[in-house]
Design an enzyme around this catalytic site. Sequence first.
Site, PDB file in Angstrom:
ATOM      1  N   LYS A 119       0.757  -1.235   0.078  1.00  0.00           N
ATOM      2  CA  LYS A 119       0.154   0.108  -0.068  1.00  0.00           C
ATOM      3  C   LYS A 119       0.881   1.180  -0.039  1.00  0.00           C
ATOM      4  CE  LYS A 119      -1.738   2.833   2.953  1.00  0.00           C
ATOM      5  NZ  LYS A 119      -1.866   4.629   1.179  1.00  0.00           N
ATOM      6  N   CYS A 129      13.905  11.979   5.641  1.00  0.00           N
ATOM      7  CA  CYS A 129      13.835  11.330   6.680  1.00  0.00           C
ATOM      8  C   CYS A 129      15.416  11.641   7.559  1.00  0.00           C
ATOM      9  CB  CYS A 129      13.505  10.163   6.989  1.00  0.00           C
ATOM     10  SG  CYS A 129      14.232   8.635   6.010  1.00  0.00           S
ATOM     11  N   GLU A 148       9.936  16.540  14.627  1.00  0.00           N
ATOM     12  CA  GLU A 148      10.464  16.826  13.262  1.00  0.00           C
ATOM     13  C   GLU A 148       9.271  18.049  12.200  1.00  0.00           C
ATOM     14  OE1 GLU A 148       8.979  13.715  10.587  1.00  0.00           O
ATOM     15  OE2 GLU A 148      11.028  13.386  10.269  1.00  0.00           O
TER      16      GLU A 148
HETATM   17  P1  NAP Z   1       2.372   8.654   7.501  1.00  0.00           P
HETATM   18  O1  NAP Z   1       1.526   9.656   6.583  1.00  0.00           O
HETATM   19  O2  NAP Z   1       3.189   7.550   8.135  1.00  0.00           O
HETATM   20  O3  NAP Z   1       2.277   8.081   6.093  1.00  0.00           O
HETATM   21  C1  NAP Z   1       3.286   6.641   5.710  1.00  0.00           C
HETATM   22  C2  NAP Z   1       1.702   5.658   5.190  1.00  0.00           C
HETATM   23  O4  NAP Z   1       1.300   4.741   5.990  1.00  0.00           O
HETATM   24  C3  NAP Z   1       0.701   6.565   4.400  1.00  0.00           C
HETATM   25  O5  NAP Z   1       0.711   5.226   2.790  1.00  0.00           O
HETATM   26  C4  NAP Z   1       0.017   6.393   5.388  1.00  0.00           C
HETATM   27  O6  NAP Z   1      -1.465   6.457   3.865  1.00  0.00           O
HETATM   28  C5  NAP Z   1      -0.048   5.205   6.103  1.00  0.00           C
HETATM   29  N1  NAP Z   1      -1.397   4.844   6.749  1.00  0.00           N
HETATM   30  C6  NAP Z   1      -1.692   6.388   7.437  1.00  0.00           C
HETATM   31  N2  NAP Z   1      -2.265   6.013   8.600  1.00  0.00           N
HETATM   32  C7  NAP Z   1      -2.628   4.478   8.515  1.00  0.00           C
HETATM   33  C8  NAP Z   1      -2.906   3.749   9.000  1.00  0.00           C
HETATM   34  N3  NAP Z   1      -3.795   3.887  10.532  1.00  0.00           N
HETATM   35  N4  NAP Z   1      -2.824   2.311   9.245  1.00  0.00           N
HETATM   36  C9  NAP Z   1      -1.697   1.718   8.445  1.00  0.00           C
HETATM   37  N5  NAP Z   1      -1.249   2.614   7.269  1.00  0.00           N
HETATM   38  C10 NAP Z   1      -1.423   4.190   7.623  1.00  0.00           C
HETATM   39  O7  NAP Z   1       3.831   9.529   6.730  1.00  0.00           O
HETATM   40  P2  NAP Z   1       4.256  10.501   5.500  1.00  0.00           P
HETATM   41  O8  NAP Z   1       3.269  11.638   5.543  1.00  0.00           O
HETATM   42  O9  NAP Z   1       3.596   9.595   4.081  1.00  0.00           O
HETATM   43  O10 NAP Z   1       5.641   9.983   5.173  1.00  0.00           O
HETATM   44  C11 NAP Z   1       6.880  10.935   6.157  1.00  0.00           C
HETATM   45  C12 NAP Z   1       7.049  10.555   6.727  1.00  0.00           C
HETATM   46  O11 NAP Z   1       7.731   9.420   6.593  1.00  0.00           O
HETATM   47  C13 NAP Z   1       8.332  11.424   7.557  1.00  0.00           C
HETATM   48  O12 NAP Z   1       8.057  11.681   8.991  1.00  0.00           O
HETATM   49  C14 NAP Z   1       9.165  11.002   7.357  1.00  0.00           C
HETATM   50  O13 NAP Z   1      10.355  10.839   8.239  1.00  0.00           O
HETATM   51  C15 NAP Z   1       9.149   9.880   7.649  1.00  0.00           C
HETATM   52  N6  NAP Z   1      10.028   8.280   6.892  1.00  0.00           N
HETATM   53  C16 NAP Z   1      10.862   7.829   7.617  1.00  0.00           C
HETATM   54  C17 NAP Z   1      11.570   6.927   6.886  1.00  0.00           C
HETATM   55  C18 NAP Z   1      13.182   6.010   7.400  1.00  0.00           C
HETATM   56  O14 NAP Z   1      13.296   5.338   6.703  1.00  0.00           O
HETATM   57  N7  NAP Z   1      13.155   6.535   8.596  1.00  0.00           N
HETATM   58  C19 NAP Z   1      11.897   7.306   5.182  1.00  0.00           C
HETATM   59  C20 NAP Z   1      10.814   8.217   4.686  1.00  0.00           C
HETATM   60  C21 NAP Z   1       9.821   8.735   5.310  1.00  0.00           C
HETATM   61  P3  NAP Z   1      -1.851   7.623   3.087  1.00  0.00           P
HETATM   62  O15 NAP Z   1      -1.363   7.654   2.246  1.00  0.00           O
HETATM   63  O16 NAP Z   1      -3.027   7.469   2.392  1.00  0.00           O
HETATM   64  O17 NAP Z   1      -2.230   8.227   4.596  1.00  0.00           O
END
Ligand code: NAP
Length: 508
Positions: free
Chosen positions: A198, A307, A408
């Site tokens: 997903k 990230c 962050e």
């Molecule tokens: P996010 O809002 O947490 O979303 C990540 C994924 O989770 C998306 O596919 C999202 O779907 C899904 N999701 C949301 N709510 C969920 C739930 N209740 N159950 C299961 N899945 C759910 O993060 P983002 O805004 O896409 O990405 C930014 C964040 O990612 C930042 O905090 C960044 O630091 C972090 N990041 C970390 C790394 C690492 O390797 N440490 C790498 C890249 C990014 P939807 O898109 O449909 O909401």
Amino acid sequence: MRSRRDFNTRWTESEPQEGTKENTVTAFGNYINGEFVDSESGKTFPNINPANIDEVVGTFQSSNEADVAVACAAATAAQEQWAATPATKRGEYLFKAADLLTEKLPQLGEEMTREEGKTLPEAIGEVTRAINIFRYFGGEGARQFSLNVPSERPQVLCYTIRKPLGTVALITPWNFPSAIPAWKLAPALIAGNTVVLKPASLAPLSSFRLVAALHEAGIPKGVINYITGSGGSVGDALTSNPAINGISFTGSTSVGDALYRKVSDRKLRIQLEMGGKNPTIVLKDSDLNYAADILINGAFFSTGQKCTACSRAIIERPIYDQLVPILIEKTRALKIGNGLQPGIQIGPAVDSHQLETDLEYIKIAKDEGAELLYGGNRLSGGDFDKGYFIEPTIFAGVTPNMRIAQEEVFGPVLGLMVAEDFESAMEIANGVRFGLSASIVSRDLTRVHQFIEKIEAGLITVNLPTAGVEYQLPFGGTKESSYGMREQGPQAIDFYSETRTVYLRYVH
Ligand code: NAP
């Protein structure tokens, strides 16, 4: 009624036919059990270009629980046969898909820029990385080593074997919409798992392309399944489905924390890669031009939406007053705009919510007493009015207790912090709940080694930006940035497989 989409000619036709054209916007399907299909919901959502919000890059399926159930059932049904396929044969699908993606590299790079906003060179670089990941893990098919050690007992062999987990759920963020799905898909598949992917709703096209390439490479039906839709519905249904034997998630700390709590009762294997507050320490012996370039690269490229982006510059006092003007001049020279245009270095924020978050943190920093040195505004006028553009922003006078130093932002906002000496720089660097990446700029070998020894981060760089990792090495953080086993590199297989230990007496 679920409808089937015929994608089989897409990679060979000069004009790609990835879906149906509705009012000139392409509609993309889910991919379930080897077919591109519409959601049971009958609904779709648009993928908007953040540099030009009038442009819909494509529409994607608003999937529901029924789609998730079908995808999980397909993946489960395919798993035994896939696990029985020799790993080298599994690798061949990854090699073939890598070749197909390579043929389409310019198109895929452009699509990523249009759906996520990063510059074209960054996007081409990311797709190249995804291709390299497919090739690397394709090769791992022939390199899944196990342990074979002498026994304490005579005529007994002791060794380990690996077994796949089964069916795994892969949930990915928007900021690396090709590389992150690739670095989950490839090790999962090579280890013998079937998957349900997903992707993030803000950038689902790049991972669609990976899945389409594997489909075109002839991967057996059910081995990969791809469903789009909101985290709250699809993500939730997927992580609740009893067919899922493991979850690999990359995204925000808040969603990762909730997922951990949700699955801990089931003792499900889970891997979480989450947020960061990554520091760069600049010591007094540094070349100041070089240090400024490192900070700008880490803090502002990809609009700070990595990230591993640097959001805290911790600078030794003797060089602080000299370094700051250099940093500001170099920041002023950055070219911001639509990432498809040549020479652009920084694209837009990914959407209106991220832009609002960036602006909100800028306000919080001012309210808490930080001094705005550069930027701080949404960009407007001309083409800027079409998208979510923001100035790279630098704050001085940031202290460790400020929210801008602890939380962050995920935007191009850099806080400058003064350190009296190396020890206090380390204390500031380690004084956050995150521990993803950290860097130091210095020629002092002793300090560099002390930094490597004491810094609380999973990714440590020296005289390099905090961002910019390579696929052949393990990736992941410490503290609240990460949970579970490492991704990428040879260690990635560990998450996607279980070790079984064999004691075999060969006479009786
Ligand atoms: P996010 O809002 O947490 O979303 C990540 C994924 O989770 C998306 O596919 C999202 O779907 C899904 N999701 C949301 N709510 C969920 C739930 N209740 N159950 C299961 N899945 C759910 O993060 P983002 O805004 O896409 O990405 C930014 C964040 O990612 C930042 O905090 C960044 O630091 C972090 N990041 C970390 C790394 C690492 O390797 N440490 C790498 C890249 C990014 P939807 O898109 O449909 O909401």
